[in-house]
Structure formats: structure tokens, C-alpha cells
Write an enzyme that holds these catalytic residues in place. Sequence first.
Site, mmCIF file in Angstrom:
data_model
loop_
_atom_site.group_PDB
_atom_site.id
_atom_site.type_symbol
_atom_site.label_atom_id
_atom_site.label_comp_id
_atom_site.label_asym_id
_atom_site.label_seq_id
_atom_site.Cartn_x
_atom_site.Cartn_y
_atom_site.Cartn_z
ATOM 1 N N HIS A 86 0.815 -1.223 0.000
ATOM 2 C CA HIS A 86 0.000 0.000 0.000
ATOM 3 C C HIS A 86 0.843 1.266 0.000
ATOM 4 C CE1 HIS A 86 -3.629 -2.350 1.831
ATOM 5 N NE2 HIS A 86 -3.477 -2.571 0.538
ATOM 6 N N ASN A 105 11.677 -27.058 0.017
ATOM 7 C CA ASN A 105 11.302 -26.376 -1.217
ATOM 8 C C ASN A 105 12.489 -26.427 -2.170
ATOM 9 O OD1 ASN A 105 9.018 -25.698 0.204
ATOM 10 N ND2 ASN A 105 9.458 -23.517 0.327
ATOM 11 N N ASN A 146 7.816 -21.026 6.669
ATOM 12 C CA ASN A 146 8.214 -21.195 5.280
ATOM 13 C C ASN A 146 9.493 -20.405 5.025
ATOM 14 O OD1 ASN A 146 7.679 -22.052 2.439
ATOM 15 N ND2 ASN A 146 7.779 -19.838 2.126
ATOM 16 N N ASP A 178 -4.578 -7.292 -2.170
ATOM 17 C CA ASP A 178 -5.866 -6.907 -1.567
ATOM 18 C C ASP A 178 -6.979 -7.870 -1.977
ATOM 19 O OD1 ASP A 178 -4.495 -4.792 -0.558
ATOM 20 O OD2 ASP A 178 -5.637 -3.228 -1.600
ATOM 21 N N HIS A 227 3.790 -17.931 6.570
ATOM 22 C CA HIS A 227 4.319 -17.784 5.216
ATOM 23 C C HIS A 227 4.429 -16.279 4.931
ATOM 24 C CE1 HIS A 227 4.874 -20.080 1.231
ATOM 25 N NE2 HIS A 227 5.244 -18.836 0.987
ATOM 26 N N ARG A 256 -1.256 -28.105 0.736
ATOM 27 C CA ARG A 256 -0.451 -27.281 1.639
ATOM 28 C C ARG A 256 -0.892 -25.835 1.482
ATOM 29 N NH1 ARG A 256 5.298 -24.665 0.937
ATOM 30 N NH2 ARG A 256 5.438 -23.753 2.987
ATOM 31 N N TYR A 258 13.597 -25.407 -6.126
ATOM 32 C CA TYR A 258 13.274 -24.807 -7.417
ATOM 33 C C TYR A 258 14.409 -24.893 -8.423
ATOM 34 C CZ TYR A 258 9.049 -22.622 -5.550
ATOM 35 O OH TYR A 258 7.811 -22.404 -5.020
HETATM 36 C C1 GBH Z 1 9.016 -19.644 -2.745
HETATM 37 O O1 GBH Z 1 10.282 -19.135 -2.464
HETATM 38 C C2 GBH Z 1 7.978 -19.074 -1.817
HETATM 39 O O2 GBH Z 1 7.817 -19.914 -0.694
HETATM 40 C C3 GBH Z 1 6.634 -18.841 -2.488
HETATM 41 O O3 GBH Z 1 5.818 -18.079 -1.655
HETATM 42 C C4 GBH Z 1 6.868 -18.199 -3.824
HETATM 43 O O4 GBH Z 1 5.668 -17.847 -4.477
HETATM 44 C C5 GBH Z 1 7.639 -19.160 -4.678
HETATM 45 O O5 GBH Z 1 8.861 -19.426 -4.078
HETATM 46 C C6 GBH Z 1 7.964 -18.641 -6.059
HETATM 47 O O6 GBH Z 1 8.842 -17.563 -5.981
HETATM 48 O O7 GBH Z 1 13.977 -11.862 -6.777
HETATM 49 O O8 GBH Z 1 16.246 -12.402 -7.411
HETATM 50 O O9 GBH Z 1 15.832 -11.277 -5.313
HETATM 51 C C7 GBH Z 1 11.323 -19.587 -3.312
HETATM 52 C C8 GBH Z 1 12.686 -19.051 -2.906
HETATM 53 C C9 GBH Z 1 13.835 -17.009 -2.443
HETATM 54 C C10 GBH Z 1 13.011 -17.412 -4.629
HETATM 55 C C11 GBH Z 1 13.928 -15.531 -2.740
HETATM 56 C C12 GBH Z 1 13.107 -15.938 -4.952
HETATM 57 C C13 GBH Z 1 14.270 -13.898 -4.473
HETATM 58 C C14 GBH Z 1 15.260 -13.784 -5.561
HETATM 59 N N1 GBH Z 1 12.765 -17.629 -3.218
HETATM 60 N N2 GBH Z 1 14.165 -15.331 -4.156
HETATM 61 S S1 GBH Z 1 15.338 -12.215 -6.307
#
Ligand code: GBH
Length: 432
Positions: A46, A277, A171, A59, A127, A84, A279
Site C-alpha cells: 500500500h 522447497n 516457510n 488486496d 508464510h 499445503r 526450485y
Molecule cells: C518460494 O520461495 C515461496 O515460498 C513462495 O511463496 C513463492 O511464491 C515461490 O517461491 C515462487 O517464488 O527476486 O532475485 O531477489 C522460493 C525461494 C527465495 C526465490 C527468494 C526468490 C528472491 C530472488 N525464493 N528469491 S530475487
Amino acid sequence: LSTLVFAEIYNFPNNFIWGAASASYQIEGAWNVDGKIPSIWDTASHKNNSSIRDGSTGDDAGMSYYYYEKDIQALKDIGFEVYRFSIAWTRILTKANQVNQKGIDYYNKVIDGLLDVGIQPLVTMYHWDLPQYLQDLGGWTNPAIVKYFEVYADTLFASFGDRVEEWITFNEPKTFCNGGYGEGWDAPEIKTAHANVYHLYKNKYFTKQQGKVGICLDTTFSFPANENVTDELVDKAMHFSLGRYANPIYSADGDYPSVMREAIDQRVKMKGEDALNYYTSNLIKPSLNPADSDSEIDSSFDPSWKRSASSWLVSVPEGLYHLLLWIKDHYNNPLVYITENGWSDLPMTTEDDGRVEYLREHLATMSRAITDGCRVEAYTVWSLTDNFEWMKGYTERFGIYAINFTDPERPRIPKKSVDLMKQVVRDNFVEV
Ligand code: GBH
């Protein structure tokens, strides 16, 4: 001409648990109704000229506060067995730490709705949507928060513990501590940390100013109470009092005091499952500019790794395999739930071939890790629906269901990856 398709089959154990994941602020909307108090993400989004890429807010988001039944239907359509989701602290307790019954009612409806169709709730307590009034007291940097969090957790166990069997406290603490309070790229966007300031001085000012930057620690000295008290015990007391702060900064090994770690290890032998987690991965090498980071490690991406819509996320399925084996070898093969794994694209695609490929390849390496002895028991894909992607707003989409955020009904529209997940849940194998 016919096309030859070479497909390899990767199996999963019969009792493997499949599902999807989400988080309160990213999906619920209804940010100021039914007694909900503001969180640090309400504040961050905001603000005038907020740091959120598209200037958007959560929002309304996917309006899951009103349309949670659509989420449950979307899960059910795939045949998922676990969901989850996270509970918003700001709906559960008021500023005076009183229970807000309307917030409890909402999560009761979600939990009961899931159980009615045979889906187990897996609940994240935190979270990232910290009550703003707690941030005003210092948030996670104020030790008093431990008690506040305990009161909140107590309320959750008392209200939902008869039906929720699996809980996740935090988280990604690394993300919200480092992002929120270290480097400042997540709410509450605070840049602190002794180490940052120390290195700033060392790199930018020291040559000219020749001063020192220290940290002020406090401690008593511990004397033995009687002649039976050993020197080791004195040392241990000192380490619990001073060493826990001083050792990471000043000691030769730069670690928490081993005597403190061993004592704590004894008490909290890891139980239950490790919620993980995964990725992406990176390539690392010794840093060319060691002053830039405490780890003195530089990281980069292999140019061959496929890129998502998120700058930090490239596809490295082998990374999941190696990570799972690393965990097995270092932590005595614990039970592991993959609580997030997913891929981002741009709005609004339902032809999400990139995600389908990412998921196939990661499920295949997960299957190989299980075959090689890792105890992975569940997998929840990130994310059930497109949602508010924090600082990236709605510009990066992680859902297996698409949402058009200007449609007042917010229908959950299946992407191609929904078909993939249906097949995987039905057959308990993935083809690559
Ligand atoms: C997860 O974090 C989260 O738990 C979830 O809420 C989120 O939606 C999902 O990932 C997808 O992003 O922008 O280059 O500064 C994953 C780990 C750590 C990835 C912080 C992004 C920021 C990098 N995250 N990171 S940057």
C-alpha cells in the site's frame, strides 16, 4: 512419416502422496474484512511507489477467502490427496492477542471442505505475512516475538489440531530473514546486519578513515558455584551467554560454540519430516572478490539451463536428485516432503509447455532419488493457482491453474500441467 517417441518411465511408491501448495497472502485477498488486521505485506504493497514490480497488491488476489471452494474443486479434479496452505496470523489474533472467531471460522470451512473430499490439510503457520503491529515492535528481530508466535501456534493447535495432523512452522526462514531483515528485498524491507555494515566500512571507508567497527555484546562472567563445578561447565555457561554471539564473529572456526550446538543437538534430535522447497540450482566457484560475501563463493547459471519468467529460476532437474541424496547422507535419511517445486511463466498462458517439461523432469529425478534410497513421501507442486508473486506482483505466474485477475469470478482455468498432474496421480509414474 511417423514420429518416434522415446519415453522413459519413472515410477513412484504406491503410497506416495501428491498435492499442491499455496500461501495465504498470495491467494486470499479480503485483506481488511472480518476482523483481519494489517500485515507487513499490506503495508509494503500500500506504500506510495511500492517496490512491487507492477504496483499491485494482494488486496484481492485470487479471492480464495470467498472462492476457497473453487480451490478445493481444482484440487479434487486432479485427484490430489494433500493441500499445503498457510494460515494468516492476521486473521486469527487481534492486536490485543484475542482470538478472532471469524478468522477461525474461515479456516474451519477450508479444512472441513478439504476433508470432506478426502484431501489432507498440510498447514504452514507462517508464510511471511507478519502482523504489522508486531513489526512495529521489531518483528523477528525482537526476542519477544518468540512468545507471540507461541501464543499464535497454541491457538492453531487448539482450534484445528483435531483435524490437522501435519504442520509446518516457518516457510523458508532463510528467505524472510535475509530478504526481510538482511538485504531488504522483501517486506518489511529492512537492511540491517552487523556483517553488512562491517564489510561496508572495510571496503569503502577503511583505507581512508582507518577506524574500527565492532559490535556491543553483553554478558556476565560465570564463576563456579562450588568446588565440584568444572572448568568445562564454566566454559559452557560462557558460551551460552557470550559465545553464541561472539563465536560466529570472532572465533577461529567462525561457528556457533560447539559445546552449545552439541547440547542443543541432544535435545532436538530431528524428528518427523523435513519439508523442502526446491526450485533451482547454481554453479559455484571461489569468489574473485572475496570481500563481497562472507562465504567467498561466487555463483552463476550454466548457459544451457532453461530460464523461466523469474530471473532466479532456471531448470536443473539433476539438482533435485543431488540435493535429496545430500540430505540422505548428511541427516541420516529423514522423511522428506517436497513442499514446493514449480516453474514461472508470463500471464496468461494455459499452454504451459515449459512447466510441463520442468515438472516431468523434476518428478523423474525425484523418482530416481527414491529408487536410490531417499525417503521422499509427498510432493506438493507450487502452485495450485496463479497468485500474487510477492515483489513481482502478478507479472510472474506459478499456477497449474491460470487466473485472470480482472475477472470478478476468478475462475481457475486448467493449464496443460493440470493434465500432466492428473496422469501422474492416476498412474503413479511419469514419462519423460
Ligand atoms: C518460494 O520461495 C515461496 O515460498 C513462495 O511463496 C513463492 O511464491 C515461490 O517461491 C515462487 O517464488 O527476486 O532475485 O531477489 C522460493 C525461494 C527465495 C526465490 C527468494 C526468490 C528472491 C530472488 N525464493 N528469491 S530475487
